[in-house]
Design an enzyme around this catalytic site. Structure first.
Site, PDB file in Angstrom:
ATOM      1  CE  LYS A  85      -3.405  -1.317  -0.608  1.00  0.00           C
ATOM      2  NZ  LYS A  85      -3.697  -2.197  -1.912  1.00  0.00           N
ATOM      3  CB  THR A  88       3.171  -1.400  -5.399  1.00  0.00           C
ATOM      4  OG1 THR A  88       3.130  -1.622  -4.006  1.00  0.00           O
ATOM      5  CG2 THR A  88       4.202  -2.462  -6.073  1.00  0.00           C
ATOM      6  CG  HIS A 150       4.294  -6.217  -1.249  1.00  0.00           C
ATOM      7  ND1 HIS A 150       4.470  -4.872  -1.662  1.00  0.00           N
ATOM      8  CD2 HIS A 150       3.352  -6.593  -1.537  1.00  0.00           C
ATOM      9  CE1 HIS A 150       3.317  -4.487  -2.133  1.00  0.00           C
ATOM     10  NE2 HIS A 150       2.443  -5.604  -1.916  1.00  0.00           N
ATOM     11  NE  ARG A 172       0.073   6.419   0.929  1.00  0.00           N
ATOM     12  CZ  ARG A 172      -1.028   6.214   0.350  1.00  0.00           C
ATOM     13  NH1 ARG A 172      -1.446   4.883   0.052  1.00  0.00           N
ATOM     14  NH2 ARG A 172      -2.125   6.993   0.409  1.00  0.00           N
ATOM     15  CB  SER A 180      -3.687   2.356   1.803  1.00  0.00           C
ATOM     16  OG  SER A 180      -3.788   1.881   0.616  1.00  0.00           O
ATOM     17  CE1 TYR A 234       0.759   6.927  -3.018  1.00  0.00           C
ATOM     18  CE2 TYR A 234       0.318   9.017  -1.691  1.00  0.00           C
ATOM     19  CZ  TYR A 234      -0.046   7.806  -2.367  1.00  0.00           C
ATOM     20  OH  TYR A 234      -1.533   8.330  -2.711  1.00  0.00           O
ATOM     21  CB  SER A 269      -2.495  12.035 -12.731  1.00  0.00           C
ATOM     22  OG  SER A 269      -3.391  11.953 -13.653  1.00  0.00           O
ATOM     23  CG  ASP A 271      -8.630  12.198 -11.299  1.00  0.00           C
ATOM     24  OD1 ASP A 271      -8.701  11.617 -10.703  1.00  0.00           O
ATOM     25  OD2 ASP A 271      -8.723  13.696 -11.408  1.00  0.00           O
ATOM     26  CG  MET A 273      -2.472   5.511 -13.187  1.00  0.00           C
ATOM     27  SD  MET A 273      -1.381   5.253 -11.783  1.00  0.00           S
ATOM     28  CE  MET A 273      -1.779   3.643 -11.269  1.00  0.00           C
ATOM     29  CE  LYS A 304     -11.250   8.908   1.068  1.00  0.00           C
ATOM     30  NZ  LYS A 304     -11.386   9.586   2.382  1.00  0.00           N
ATOM     31  N   GLY A 305      -5.686   8.087  -3.124  1.00  0.00           N
ATOM     32  CA  GLY A 305      -4.583   8.498  -3.388  1.00  0.00           C
ATOM     33  C   GLY A 305      -4.042   9.780  -2.933  1.00  0.00           C
TER      34      GLY A 305
HETATM   35  S1  PPS Z   1      -0.389  -3.068  -3.060  1.00  0.00           S
HETATM   36  O1  PPS Z   1      -1.765  -3.723  -2.832  1.00  0.00           O
HETATM   37  O2  PPS Z   1       0.202  -3.077  -2.074  1.00  0.00           O
HETATM   38  O3  PPS Z   1       0.319  -3.183  -4.463  1.00  0.00           O
HETATM   39  O4  PPS Z   1      -0.894  -1.408  -3.374  1.00  0.00           O
HETATM   40  P1  PPS Z   1      -0.222  -0.073  -3.924  1.00  0.00           P
HETATM   41  O5  PPS Z   1      -0.145   0.089  -5.584  1.00  0.00           O
HETATM   42  O6  PPS Z   1       1.357  -0.240  -3.146  1.00  0.00           O
HETATM   43  O7  PPS Z   1      -0.761   1.091  -3.045  1.00  0.00           O
HETATM   44  C1  PPS Z   1      -2.005   1.497  -3.368  1.00  0.00           C
HETATM   45  C2  PPS Z   1      -2.083   2.802  -2.892  1.00  0.00           C
HETATM   46  O8  PPS Z   1      -1.548   3.859  -3.949  1.00  0.00           O
HETATM   47  C3  PPS Z   1      -2.509   4.765  -4.222  1.00  0.00           C
HETATM   48  N1  PPS Z   1      -2.331   5.103  -5.812  1.00  0.00           N
HETATM   49  C4  PPS Z   1      -2.041   6.405  -6.189  1.00  0.00           C
HETATM   50  N2  PPS Z   1      -1.966   7.820  -5.353  1.00  0.00           N
HETATM   51  C5  PPS Z   1      -1.846   8.693  -6.170  1.00  0.00           C
HETATM   52  N3  PPS Z   1      -1.576   8.776  -7.498  1.00  0.00           N
HETATM   53  C6  PPS Z   1      -1.647   7.676  -8.246  1.00  0.00           C
HETATM   54  N4  PPS Z   1      -1.774   7.712  -9.554  1.00  0.00           N
HETATM   55  C7  PPS Z   1      -1.943   6.544  -7.421  1.00  0.00           C
HETATM   56  N5  PPS Z   1      -2.173   5.113  -7.837  1.00  0.00           N
HETATM   57  C8  PPS Z   1      -2.385   4.420  -6.776  1.00  0.00           C
HETATM   58  C9  PPS Z   1      -3.880   4.161  -4.249  1.00  0.00           C
HETATM   59  O9  PPS Z   1      -5.084   5.121  -4.286  1.00  0.00           O
HETATM   60  C10 PPS Z   1      -3.671   3.380  -2.915  1.00  0.00           C
HETATM   61  O10 PPS Z   1      -3.696   4.304  -1.933  1.00  0.00           O
HETATM   62  P2  PPS Z   1      -5.249   4.790  -0.851  1.00  0.00           P
HETATM   63  O11 PPS Z   1      -4.737   5.775   0.235  1.00  0.00           O
HETATM   64  O12 PPS Z   1      -5.757   3.497  -0.564  1.00  0.00           O
HETATM   65  O13 PPS Z   1      -5.799   5.599  -2.043  1.00  0.00           O
END
Ligand code: PPS
Length: 340
Positions: A85, A88, A150, A172, A180, A234, A269, A271, A273, A304-305
């Protein structure tokens, strides 16, 4: 050997993420899927294996962890390593876009769909499920391979030290990592409905899969001086994506034009993605694309990112406790995070 397109019609699933992958669509360009002849029982699939003192998701099998040590590394491999989370998928997308000169249509997500240590499992939860190892598929994948994991360093292939492929470690702030992860776990019925406060206690004490966030991050932080390890935060990508894209490109010895960099920033970004995963689902592209669409709905890995979503969950007391543990564990490391 059984190849992927002989499996038309099968449903394949990553048990860790409970990801359904339809193998109905065309499966061109996909490394061979080689399912093991023996089968897994539902008991095994619920079980979280423990190996060398660490707990792993059910899709990570101990024999795979042993075999991984001798996985053949290529010097042009690109490893993206994270605690769950931590971004990645985001950094995988940035790297994949850079390799495709920013052209979304040319992006190859085949090897970033799962982690090196995972097995693809069909019919999870049912006796007789078969499995196929991601690392075996990666053995046949085209170069350059983008390999996500991981795993703490000691579990990664031994040849890393000798071949020195590029490694990008993404970290992060742990309050948002746990938040997350809490949301991610809620989507998987096998975790039950663990209330936030119980989940919090387990997370802070490193009780869940892949162990302590602190140990994981500090191990790679202490490797950052090595030339082949780039440590990315992050929150820094959130603050200035362009700067991160440039430093990732430099680390990979790529020289993208300004135009390519702009396109990579745009297409990675949140949105864009979200749109991309939705499109992959709608287009019903091959199994490796459907991974994104079918795992917990189309926005599985893009929620939410945000930086600071933890504030919606942490109580004042939990936050104080967390800050105490953070200070204690991170003192003298020089590693800091933006929490909001
Ligand atoms: S996993 O399952 O471990 O592989 O998950 P991982 O991809 O590491 O993490 C998922 C979180 O990354 C956020 N995310 C982003 N944030 C900002 N911008 C972009 N483009 C983006 N893409 C993925 C994703 O929303 C998850 O965080 P949370 O806080 O749950 O939204």
């Amino acid at each position: 050997m059984l190849v992927a397109n002989t499996y038309s019609g099968h449903r394949v699933l990553f048990s860790h993420h409970h990801l359904f992958l339809d193998l109905m669509a065309t499966t061109n360009n996909i490394p061979d899927l080689e399912f093991e002849p023996d089968v897994l029982s539902s008991e095994v699939l619920r079980h979280r294996p423990v190996y060398e003192g660490m707990t792993f998701p059910p899709a990570v099998r101990i024999e795979a962890l042993k075999e991984l040590k001798t996985f053949q590394i290529r010097p042009d491999d690109i490893f993206i390593v994270t605690f769950p989370k931590s971004g990645t998928h985001w950094v995988s997308e940035i790297v994949s876009l850079l390799l495709a000169d920013g052209d979304l249509e040319r992006v190859n997500r085949r090897t970033t769909l799962a982690h090196l240590e995972f097995a693809l499992i069909d019919d999870v939860g049912k006796d007789g499920a078969r499995y196929c190892y991601m690392y075996k598929m990666l053995q046949n994948a085209d170069s350059p391979r983008v390999i996500t994991s991981h795993l703490p360093y000691r579990f990664l292939p031994e040849q890393l030290d000798e071949k020195k492929p590029k490694i990008i470690y993404v970290a992060r702030n742990p309050k948002d990592v746990f938040t997350s992860w809490f949301h991610f776990r809620k989507r998987d019925p096998r975790f039950g409905n663990l209330p936030w406060d119980e989940y919090f206690n387990g997370a802070i004490s490193g009780k869940y899969v892949y162990g302590s966030w602190f140990d994981h991050v500090l191990e790679y932080w202490n490797k950052r001086e090595k030339g082949n390890v780039l440590f990315v935060k992050y929150e820094d990508i959130k603050m200035n994506a362009r700067e991160t894209v440039v430093s990732v490109a430099k680390h990979l010895n790529l020289t993208p034009s300004d135009d390519v960099i702009d396109r990579v920033v745009h297409s990675s970004s949140l949105d864009e993605m979200k749109k991309m995963y939705q499109r992959l689902k709608t287009d019903n592209q091959g199994p490796f694309n459907n991974h994104y669409g079918n795992a917990y709905g189309s926005n599985s890995f893009v929620r939410k990112g945000k930086v600071g979503d933890w504030k919606n969950h942490f109580s004042v007391a939990e936050n104080e406790e967390f800050d105490r543990v953070f200070q204690e564990k991170m003192k003298d490391s020089g590693l800091t995070f933006a929490f909001e």
